[in-house]
Design an enzyme around this catalytic site. Structure first.
Site, PDB file in Angstrom:
ATOM      1  N   LYS A  13      11.403-142.420 -50.613  1.00 60.83           N
ATOM      2  CA  LYS A  13      11.691-143.503 -49.517  1.00 60.83           C
ATOM      3  C   LYS A  13      12.391-142.402 -48.377  1.00 60.83           C
ATOM      4  O   LYS A  13      11.424-142.755 -47.245  1.00 60.83           O
ATOM      5  CB  LYS A  13      12.599-144.374 -50.062  1.00 60.83           C
ATOM      6  CG  LYS A  13      12.499-145.508 -51.185  1.00 60.83           C
ATOM      7  CD  LYS A  13      13.126-146.512 -51.087  1.00 60.83           C
ATOM      8  CE  LYS A  13      14.512-146.248 -51.564  1.00 60.83           C
ATOM      9  NZ  LYS A  13      15.051-145.433 -52.540  1.00 60.83           N
ATOM     10  N   ARG A  88      18.116-154.907 -51.003  1.00 57.26           N
ATOM     11  CA  ARG A  88      17.704-154.472 -51.870  1.00 57.26           C
ATOM     12  C   ARG A  88      18.881-155.298 -53.180  1.00 57.26           C
ATOM     13  O   ARG A  88      18.708-155.233 -54.379  1.00 57.26           O
ATOM     14  CB  ARG A  88      19.731-153.636 -52.490  1.00 57.26           C
ATOM     15  CG  ARG A  88      18.523-151.970 -52.460  1.00 57.26           C
ATOM     16  CD  ARG A  88      19.521-151.079 -52.200  1.00 57.26           C
ATOM     17  NE  ARG A  88      19.846-149.791 -53.021  1.00 57.26           N
ATOM     18  CZ  ARG A  88      19.547-148.550 -52.499  1.00 57.26           C
ATOM     19  NH1 ARG A  88      19.098-148.752 -51.322  1.00 57.26           N
ATOM     20  NH2 ARG A  88      19.686-147.781 -53.434  1.00 57.26           N
ATOM     21  N   ARG A 127      17.894-132.789 -55.564  1.00 55.84           N
ATOM     22  CA  ARG A 127      18.230-133.169 -53.640  1.00 55.84           C
ATOM     23  C   ARG A 127      19.033-132.127 -53.312  1.00 55.84           C
ATOM     24  O   ARG A 127      20.434-132.761 -53.786  1.00 55.84           O
ATOM     25  CB  ARG A 127      18.169-134.280 -53.868  1.00 55.84           C
ATOM     26  CG  ARG A 127      18.639-135.009 -52.564  1.00 55.84           C
ATOM     27  CD  ARG A 127      17.838-136.331 -52.072  1.00 55.84           C
ATOM     28  NE  ARG A 127      18.925-137.778 -52.795  1.00 55.84           N
ATOM     29  CZ  ARG A 127      18.683-138.059 -52.909  1.00 55.84           C
ATOM     30  NH1 ARG A 127      17.378-139.667 -52.414  1.00 55.84           N
ATOM     31  NH2 ARG A 127      19.294-139.661 -53.942  1.00 55.84           N
ATOM     32  N   ARG A 161      24.820-135.084 -51.995  1.00 54.96           N
ATOM     33  CA  ARG A 161      25.543-136.229 -52.374  1.00 54.96           C
ATOM     34  C   ARG A 161      26.436-136.221 -53.513  1.00 54.96           C
ATOM     35  O   ARG A 161      26.112-135.747 -54.879  1.00 54.96           O
ATOM     36  CB  ARG A 161      24.654-137.317 -52.426  1.00 54.96           C
ATOM     37  CG  ARG A 161      23.885-137.445 -50.823  1.00 54.96           C
ATOM     38  CD  ARG A 161      22.645-138.679 -50.577  1.00 54.96           C
ATOM     39  NE  ARG A 161      23.192-139.551 -51.329  1.00 54.96           N
ATOM     40  CZ  ARG A 161      21.903-140.773 -51.748  1.00 54.96           C
ATOM     41  NH1 ARG A 161      20.831-141.132 -50.894  1.00 54.96           N
ATOM     42  NH2 ARG A 161      22.563-141.476 -52.133  1.00 54.96           N
ATOM     43  N   ARG A 172      22.909-146.436 -60.575  1.00 53.63           N
ATOM     44  CA  ARG A 172      21.656-146.956 -60.066  1.00 53.63           C
ATOM     45  C   ARG A 172      19.802-147.012 -60.466  1.00 53.63           C
ATOM     46  O   ARG A 172      19.469-147.980 -60.068  1.00 53.63           O
ATOM     47  CB  ARG A 172      21.558-145.563 -58.873  1.00 53.63           C
ATOM     48  CG  ARG A 172      23.084-145.837 -58.194  1.00 53.63           C
ATOM     49  CD  ARG A 172      23.131-144.406 -57.464  1.00 53.63           C
ATOM     50  NE  ARG A 172      22.265-143.722 -56.562  1.00 53.63           N
ATOM     51  CZ  ARG A 172      21.940-142.709 -56.363  1.00 53.63           C
ATOM     52  NH1 ARG A 172      22.872-141.434 -57.046  1.00 53.63           N
ATOM     53  NH2 ARG A 172      20.753-142.476 -55.599  1.00 53.63           N
TER      54      ARG A 172
HETATM   55  P1  ADP Z   1      18.907-144.060 -53.262  1.00 53.53           P
HETATM   56  O1  ADP Z   1      17.352-143.991 -52.244  1.00 53.53           O
HETATM   57  O2  ADP Z   1      18.532-142.429 -54.026  1.00 53.53           O
HETATM   58  O3  ADP Z   1      19.385-144.740 -53.717  1.00 53.53           O
HETATM   59  P2  ADP Z   1      20.602-145.030 -50.494  1.00 53.53           P
HETATM   60  O4  ADP Z   1      20.784-143.595 -49.866  1.00 53.53           O
HETATM   61  O5  ADP Z   1      19.612-145.794 -50.491  1.00 53.53           O
HETATM   62  O6  ADP Z   1      20.521-144.052 -52.185  1.00 53.53           O
HETATM   63  O7  ADP Z   1      21.902-145.393 -50.946  1.00 53.53           O
HETATM   64  C1  ADP Z   1      23.153-145.065 -51.384  1.00 53.53           C
HETATM   65  C2  ADP Z   1      24.336-145.672 -52.251  1.00 53.53           C
HETATM   66  O8  ADP Z   1      24.706-146.825 -50.938  1.00 53.53           O
HETATM   67  C3  ADP Z   1      23.963-147.090 -52.842  1.00 53.53           C
HETATM   68  O9  ADP Z   1      23.611-146.389 -54.590  1.00 53.53           O
HETATM   69  C4  ADP Z   1      24.847-147.879 -53.065  1.00 53.53           C
HETATM   70  O10 ADP Z   1      25.911-147.657 -53.671  1.00 53.53           O
HETATM   71  C5  ADP Z   1      24.348-148.023 -51.005  1.00 53.53           C
HETATM   72  N1  ADP Z   1      23.993-148.819 -50.840  1.00 53.53           N
HETATM   73  C6  ADP Z   1      22.678-148.364 -50.001  1.00 53.53           C
HETATM   74  N2  ADP Z   1      21.705-149.333 -49.372  1.00 53.53           N
HETATM   75  C7  ADP Z   1      22.251-150.141 -49.944  1.00 53.53           C
HETATM   76  C8  ADP Z   1      21.821-152.027 -49.882  1.00 53.53           C
HETATM   77  N3  ADP Z   1      21.127-152.209 -49.184  1.00 53.53           N
HETATM   78  N4  ADP Z   1      22.303-152.377 -50.753  1.00 53.53           N
HETATM   79  C9  ADP Z   1      23.652-151.989 -50.505  1.00 53.53           C
HETATM   80  N5  ADP Z   1      24.229-151.398 -51.509  1.00 53.53           N
HETATM   81  C10 ADP Z   1      23.124-150.385 -50.643  1.00 53.53           C
HETATM   82  P1  ADP Z   2      14.751-142.071 -51.642  1.00 50.74           P
HETATM   83  O1  ADP Z   2      15.160-141.747 -50.324  1.00 50.74           O
HETATM   84  O2  ADP Z   2      13.893-142.651 -52.994  1.00 50.74           O
HETATM   85  O3  ADP Z   2      16.374-142.072 -53.053  1.00 50.74           O
HETATM   86  P2  ADP Z   2      13.557-138.644 -51.603  1.00 50.74           P
HETATM   87  O4  ADP Z   2      13.337-138.911 -50.030  1.00 50.74           O
HETATM   88  O5  ADP Z   2      15.468-138.369 -50.903  1.00 50.74           O
HETATM   89  O6  ADP Z   2      14.294-140.286 -52.278  1.00 50.74           O
HETATM   90  O7  ADP Z   2      13.561-138.139 -52.709  1.00 50.74           O
HETATM   91  C1  ADP Z   2      14.532-137.217 -53.336  1.00 50.74           C
HETATM   92  C2  ADP Z   2      14.352-136.039 -54.527  1.00 50.74           C
HETATM   93  O8  ADP Z   2      12.332-135.928 -54.229  1.00 50.74           O
HETATM   94  C3  ADP Z   2      14.037-135.179 -53.293  1.00 50.74           C
HETATM   95  O9  ADP Z   2      14.482-133.847 -53.306  1.00 50.74           O
HETATM   96  C4  ADP Z   2      13.014-134.670 -52.061  1.00 50.74           C
HETATM   97  O10 ADP Z   2      12.839-133.209 -52.135  1.00 50.74           O
HETATM   98  C5  ADP Z   2      12.151-135.027 -53.393  1.00 50.74           C
HETATM   99  N1  ADP Z   2      11.121-135.636 -53.715  1.00 50.74           N
HETATM  100  C6  ADP Z   2      10.496-136.916 -52.503  1.00 50.74           C
HETATM  101  N2  ADP Z   2       8.768-137.172 -52.733  1.00 50.74           N
HETATM  102  C7  ADP Z   2       8.496-136.353 -53.748  1.00 50.74           C
HETATM  103  C8  ADP Z   2       7.232-136.130 -54.057  1.00 50.74           C
HETATM  104  N3  ADP Z   2       6.303-136.930 -53.482  1.00 50.74           N
HETATM  105  N4  ADP Z   2       7.111-135.230 -55.592  1.00 50.74           N
HETATM  106  C9  ADP Z   2       7.854-134.837 -55.895  1.00 50.74           C
HETATM  107  N5  ADP Z   2       9.508-134.284 -55.301  1.00 50.74           N
HETATM  108  C10 ADP Z   2       9.584-135.272 -54.336  1.00 50.74           C
END
Ligand code: ADP
Ligand code: ADP
Ligand code: ZN
Length: 214
Positions: A13, A88, A127, A161, A172
């Site tokens: 994302k 979410r 990541r 992170r 998660r």
């Molecule tokens: P990822 O895409 O890797 O799951 P995010 O950066 O979107 O991680 O979110 C990291 C953390 O921040 C989540 O595990 C949660 O604790 C909190 N968080 C982010 N967005 C939301 C949301 N919309 N509602 C509740 N908690 C959130």
């Molecule tokens: P999210 O925001 O959904 O948690 P990220 O965009 O942070 O996910 O991506 C998670 C990890 O996977 C990052 O290290 C990113 O560079 C890698 N990544 C993202 N898209 C791809 C893909 N299509 N193929 C392989 N690795 C990817």
């Protein structure tokens, strides 16, 4: 154009949002990024959210919806919004409808990034991001083109992170299955969901998303 990028942690994302910002001048509204900024600044919201985030649980609907509300209200009316990591929960999905309506906006697309769970752990554990500009990388799938130097800004400082470890990731993923995936049928009933193969390469996923937006 207002879109939601929906998918479990590590689905891509953030990576795809950054591409959309660059290609289409849209604005990324990532509640995760907003919360991490609040944690860093030690605001009351940040102090409350930190432990919850470290455990891989969800921060309260009230907190994240008010962050979205404030940030959306500050945007120019003609700029498109990408909701990344929000909504979410069912309550957040309801909040988003109200917040969009209040701002004279509506939801055009929900793009579901479909990925298999084993790949997610591998993605999240590899990541890292640029400490200066936030550009996202992966140890093997998407390293900087020159080792140790950010492609975007030239910085040599990177960070990981605290919640990107296997135990928290599994937690998660469970939260995604239990709380977030159930909001999809409501959007499907509105005919605005498109599923994209998130296991494809970053550029292929970007092409698939662009095809939905045009
Ligand atoms: P990822 O895409 O890797 O799951 P995010 O950066 O979107 O991680 O979110 C990291 C953390 O921040 C989540 O595990 C949660 O604790 C909190 N968080 C982010 N967005 C939301 C949301 N919309 N509602 C509740 N908690 C959130
Ligand atoms: P999210 O925001 O959904 O948690 P990220 O965009 O942070 O996910 O991506 C998670 C990890 O996977 C990052 O290290 C990113 O560079 C890698 N990544 C993202 N898209 C791809 C893909 N299509 N193929 C392989 N690795 C990817
Ligand atoms: Zn950088």
């Amino acid at each position: 154009m207002n879109i939601i990028l929906l998918g479990p942690p590590g689905a891509g994302k953030g990576t795809q949002s950054a591409g959309l910002v660059e290609r289409h001048g849209m604005k990324q509204l990532s509640t995760g990024d907003m919360l991490r900024a609040a944690v860093k600044a030690e605001t009351p919201v940040g102090l409350e959210a930190k432990a919850v985030m470290d455990r891989g649980e969800l921060v309260s609907d009230e907190i994240v919806s008010s962050l979205i509300d404030e940030n959306l209200a500050a945007m120019p009316a003609d700029q498109g919004a990408i909701f990344d990591g929000y909504p979410r929960t069912a309550a957040q999905a309801g909040d988003l409808d109200r917040i969009l309506a209040k701002n004279g906006r509506s939801l055009d697309h929900v793009i579901e990034l479909d990925v298999d769970e084993d790949a997610l752990v591998e993605r999240i554990c590899g990541r890292f991001s640029c400490a200066n500009c936030g550009a996202l990388y992966h140890d093997t799938a998407n390293p900087p083109s020159k080792e140790g130097v950010c492609d975007t800004c030239g910085s040599t400082e990177f960070k990981r992170r605290p919640d990107d470890n296997e135990e928290t990731v599994r937690k998660r993923m469970g939260v995604y299955r239990d709380e977030t995936a159930p909001i999809l049928p409501g959007y499907e009933a509105r005919g605005i969901v498109t599923r994209v193969d998130g296991m494809a390469g970053i550029d292929e996923v970007a092409d698939a998303i662009d095809a939905i937006l045009t």
